[in-house]
Write an enzyme that holds these catalytic residues in place. Sequence first.
Site, PDB file in Angstrom:
ATOM      1  N   LYS A 173      32.616  24.716  48.969  1.00  0.00           N
ATOM      2  CA  LYS A 173      32.969  24.574  47.558  1.00  0.00           C
ATOM      3  C   LYS A 173      34.480  24.474  47.419  1.00  0.00           C
ATOM      4  O   LYS A 173      35.197  25.454  47.601  1.00  0.00           O
ATOM      5  CB  LYS A 173      32.465  25.753  46.733  1.00  0.00           C
ATOM      6  CG  LYS A 173      32.497  25.414  45.248  1.00  0.00           C
ATOM      7  CD  LYS A 173      32.535  26.615  44.347  1.00  0.00           C
ATOM      8  CE  LYS A 173      33.937  27.039  44.045  1.00  0.00           C
ATOM      9  NZ  LYS A 173      34.711  26.083  43.242  1.00  0.00           N
ATOM     10  N   GLU A 248      41.279  34.952  53.517  1.00  0.00           N
ATOM     11  CA  GLU A 248      42.717  34.669  53.488  1.00  0.00           C
ATOM     12  C   GLU A 248      43.140  34.768  52.029  1.00  0.00           C
ATOM     13  O   GLU A 248      42.777  33.907  51.220  1.00  0.00           O
ATOM     14  CB  GLU A 248      43.001  33.249  54.004  1.00  0.00           C
ATOM     15  CG  GLU A 248      42.608  33.012  55.437  1.00  0.00           C
ATOM     16  CD  GLU A 248      43.423  33.818  56.431  1.00  0.00           C
ATOM     17  OE1 GLU A 248      44.557  34.242  56.091  1.00  0.00           O
ATOM     18  OE2 GLU A 248      42.918  34.041  57.539  1.00  0.00           O
ATOM     19  N   CYS A 282      50.688  30.561  49.605  1.00  0.00           N
ATOM     20  CA  CYS A 282      50.583  32.011  49.847  1.00  0.00           C
ATOM     21  C   CYS A 282      51.677  32.501  50.787  1.00  0.00           C
ATOM     22  O   CYS A 282      51.944  33.695  50.866  1.00  0.00           O
ATOM     23  CB  CYS A 282      49.208  32.354  50.393  1.00  0.00           C
ATOM     24  SG  CYS A 282      48.752  31.351  51.805  1.00  0.00           S
ATOM     25  N   GLU A 383      51.673  39.319  42.960  1.00  0.00           N
ATOM     26  CA  GLU A 383      51.791  37.914  43.356  1.00  0.00           C
ATOM     27  C   GLU A 383      51.924  37.045  42.104  1.00  0.00           C
ATOM     28  O   GLU A 383      51.080  37.108  41.211  1.00  0.00           O
ATOM     29  CB  GLU A 383      50.567  37.472  44.164  1.00  0.00           C
ATOM     30  CG  GLU A 383      50.725  36.055  44.675  1.00  0.00           C
ATOM     31  CD  GLU A 383      49.546  35.564  45.517  1.00  0.00           C
ATOM     32  OE1 GLU A 383      49.798  34.960  46.558  1.00  0.00           O
ATOM     33  OE2 GLU A 383      48.391  35.764  45.103  1.00  0.00           O
TER      34      GLU A 383
HETATM   35  O1  TXE Z   1      41.862  31.667  42.539  1.00  0.00           O
HETATM   36  P1  TXE Z   1      40.386  31.955  42.944  1.00  0.00           P
HETATM   37  P2  TXE Z   1      42.473  31.419  41.094  1.00  0.00           P
HETATM   38  C1  TXE Z   1      46.097  33.573  44.037  1.00  0.00           C
HETATM   39  C2  TXE Z   1      47.250  33.277  43.093  1.00  0.00           C
HETATM   40  C3  TXE Z   1      46.548  32.851  41.858  1.00  0.00           C
HETATM   41  C4  TXE Z   1      45.371  33.794  41.865  1.00  0.00           C
HETATM   42  C5  TXE Z   1      44.203  33.349  41.052  1.00  0.00           C
HETATM   43  O2  TXE Z   1      47.973  34.447  42.837  1.00  0.00           O
HETATM   44  O3  TXE Z   1      47.322  33.019  40.704  1.00  0.00           O
HETATM   45  O4  TXE Z   1      44.996  33.861  43.218  1.00  0.00           O
HETATM   46  O5  TXE Z   1      43.924  31.994  41.327  1.00  0.00           O
HETATM   47  C6  TXE Z   1      36.371  30.254  43.993  1.00  0.00           C
HETATM   48  N1  TXE Z   1      32.574  33.740  44.092  1.00  0.00           N
HETATM   49  N2  TXE Z   1      45.764  32.468  44.924  1.00  0.00           N
HETATM   50  O6  TXE Z   1      41.782  32.252  40.070  1.00  0.00           O
HETATM   51  O7  TXE Z   1      39.530  32.177  41.741  1.00  0.00           O
HETATM   52  C7  TXE Z   1      37.086  29.259  43.128  1.00  0.00           C
HETATM   53  O8  TXE Z   1      36.174  28.422  42.477  1.00  0.00           O
HETATM   54  C8  TXE Z   1      32.881  32.767  44.979  1.00  0.00           C
HETATM   55  C9  TXE Z   1      46.243  32.581  46.270  1.00  0.00           C
HETATM   56  O9  TXE Z   1      42.522  29.986  40.853  1.00  0.00           O
HETATM   57  O10 TXE Z   1      40.407  32.968  43.997  1.00  0.00           O
HETATM   58  C10 TXE Z   1      37.949  28.548  44.156  1.00  0.00           C
HETATM   59  O11 TXE Z   1      37.191  27.581  44.870  1.00  0.00           O
HETATM   60  N3  TXE Z   1      33.918  31.923  44.809  1.00  0.00           N
HETATM   61  C11 TXE Z   1      45.566  31.640  47.162  1.00  0.00           C
HETATM   62  C12 TXE Z   1      38.338  29.689  45.094  1.00  0.00           C
HETATM   63  O12 TXE Z   1      37.396  30.737  44.849  1.00  0.00           O
HETATM   64  C13 TXE Z   1      34.682  32.059  43.713  1.00  0.00           C
HETATM   65  C14 TXE Z   1      45.280  30.290  46.655  1.00  0.00           C
HETATM   66  C15 TXE Z   1      39.743  30.233  44.890  1.00  0.00           C
HETATM   67  O13 TXE Z   1      39.936  30.530  43.530  1.00  0.00           O
HETATM   68  C16 TXE Z   1      34.409  33.063  42.746  1.00  0.00           C
HETATM   69  C17 TXE Z   1      44.812  30.328  45.282  1.00  0.00           C
HETATM   70  C18 TXE Z   1      33.290  33.919  42.974  1.00  0.00           C
HETATM   71  N4  TXE Z   1      32.959  34.909  42.120  1.00  0.00           N
HETATM   72  C19 TXE Z   1      45.107  31.392  44.477  1.00  0.00           C
HETATM   73  N5  TXE Z   1      35.334  32.966  41.766  1.00  0.00           N
HETATM   74  C20 TXE Z   1      46.023  31.609  48.596  1.00  0.00           C
HETATM   75  N6  TXE Z   1      45.692  32.667  49.349  1.00  0.00           N
HETATM   76  O14 TXE Z   1      46.623  30.677  49.068  1.00  0.00           O
HETATM   77  C21 TXE Z   1      36.160  31.940  42.093  1.00  0.00           C
HETATM   78  N7  TXE Z   1      35.769  31.383  43.271  1.00  0.00           N
END
Ligand code: TXE
Length: 479
Positions: A173, A248, A282, A383
């Site tokens: 996904k 990660e 990140c 963050e």
């Molecule tokens: O990330 P999400 P978001 C950090 C950064 C950002 C914060 C929130 O600080 O502001 O996270 O970002 C999927 N079950 N990073 O909300 O939601 C979602 O659809 C399964 C750091 O946009 O974590 C997407 O494909 N999956 C980071 C993926 O998780 C779920 C990079 C990541 O989105 C889900 C991005 C659930 N319940 C954000 N809910 C890095 N480590 O590089 C969401 N997703």
Amino acid sequence: MQKISNYINGELVPPVSNEYLDNYDPAIGKVYSLIPDSDMRDVKHAVESARMAFEIWSQVPAQRRSDILMKIADLIDRDHEVLAVAESIDNGKPVKLAGKVDIPRASANLRFYATAILHFASEAHHTDQAAINYTLRKPVGVTCCISPWNLPLYLFTWKIAPALAAGNTVVAKPSELTPYTAFLLSKLCVEAGLPPGVLNIVHGAGDKVGQPIVEHPDVPIISFTGGTTTGKRIASIAGPMFKKTSLELGGKNPNIIFSDCDFDQAVSTSIHSSFSNQGEICLCGSRIFVEEDLYEKFVEAFVGQVKALTVGDPLEDGTRVGALVSAAHRDKVLSYIQLAQEEGGTLLTGGEEQLSGRCENGYFIRPAVITGLASNCRTNQEEIFGPVVTIMPFTREDEVIEYANSTAYGLSATLWTENLTRAHRMADRLKSGIIWINCWLLRDLRTPFGGMKQSGVGREGGWEALRFFTEPKNVCIKL
Ligand code: TXE
């Protein structure tokens, strides 16, 4: 308007619901394509396809799996321009960056694991005179790969390449904010002759698609990159189901500058480590600590170079800083710039940026530099994931180690010093999964990649990923 398709059982298909979500171009603030609003029914179909395909794919010789992954890598290179423009439009990043980093890295990920699997070996142990032990490493099964929006195709392929190379099948996904290059990749998989069901891509929201994949009883292994809050939720589901999990997550990385550093190099690389990809990596060094006697000089030179960065249309070649990924994320980052000032910080440069012309409604922020904050304030602990850095002075090595290690995160740390002994000593004491000395983001795909504390669980990269995506089985023969 272009409709993105799911990729299930080798076919490009609409979601069962026939409903779609809006996909925005963040540089212009307008919807430009539609994303399948998939749900449990699409996930079930994808997992079932992957389960059936696993029976065959796990038995396909490694050389054949390798050949197909190499073919997909070649097709990514062939479509380099199209993919770079698509990534830029979907994410807001400068097209130049997408062309130089994201897309070449996507094909490199596939090539790296296509060849690594041909050299992957397991251990054998001779137990004195009594027995011989050897380890079988078998693919685990249907793998869940969930990737984020900041480096869309780069991180998507970083997960699926080792999973597929090791003989697993995948239900993936991509982030609903940046689905487009994964959609283009699914077409390349069809062209490359990847057998049906080996890779399935289900688009849609995290709770409606990501979570059902995580919860599915036929999915024993999960690789996730994203926010720490989502990571916690995934861990709480996967833990009681005893699923193998690699997480990660976020970072709040220190960038430590000693006065004996190569000054010009430290300043120019720090610009890069602070604001590349709009600070949405990140690994970005968002907390800069500078030794007291260099502090004034560093701040002056750094701010001077930050002011010269071109914030602009991501599709223009001269742009260094593009749009943030969404209006919501832009607002989150702006709220932290506000918070930093409420906490007593001084904003030396940066803030909301209003462009004119094509991008007048885009989500832009001019890189922000803040001084005057204590290490333990929220701005320095949470963050932000945007083009915002703080700069703080320090006098002693122990002091800066304490600041650096004081957050809940532990992903990466950067050090600038010409003192070799100090560099090794600091590298040993910093609680981070990755330490860069006199450089930043100098990547070698063979190295272990991942973080400590709330930055995640497990390591990816090199053999670590192939070990994660296989199940070791010990066989003991009495002699
Ligand atoms: O990330 P999400 P978001 C950090 C950064 C950002 C914060 C929130 O600080 O502001 O996270 O970002 C999927 N079950 N990073 O909300 O939601 C979602 O659809 C399964 C750091 O946009 O974590 C997407 O494909 N999956 C980071 C993926 O998780 C779920 C990079 C990541 O989105 C889900 C991005 C659930 N319940 C954000 N809910 C890095 N480590 O590089 C969401 N997703």
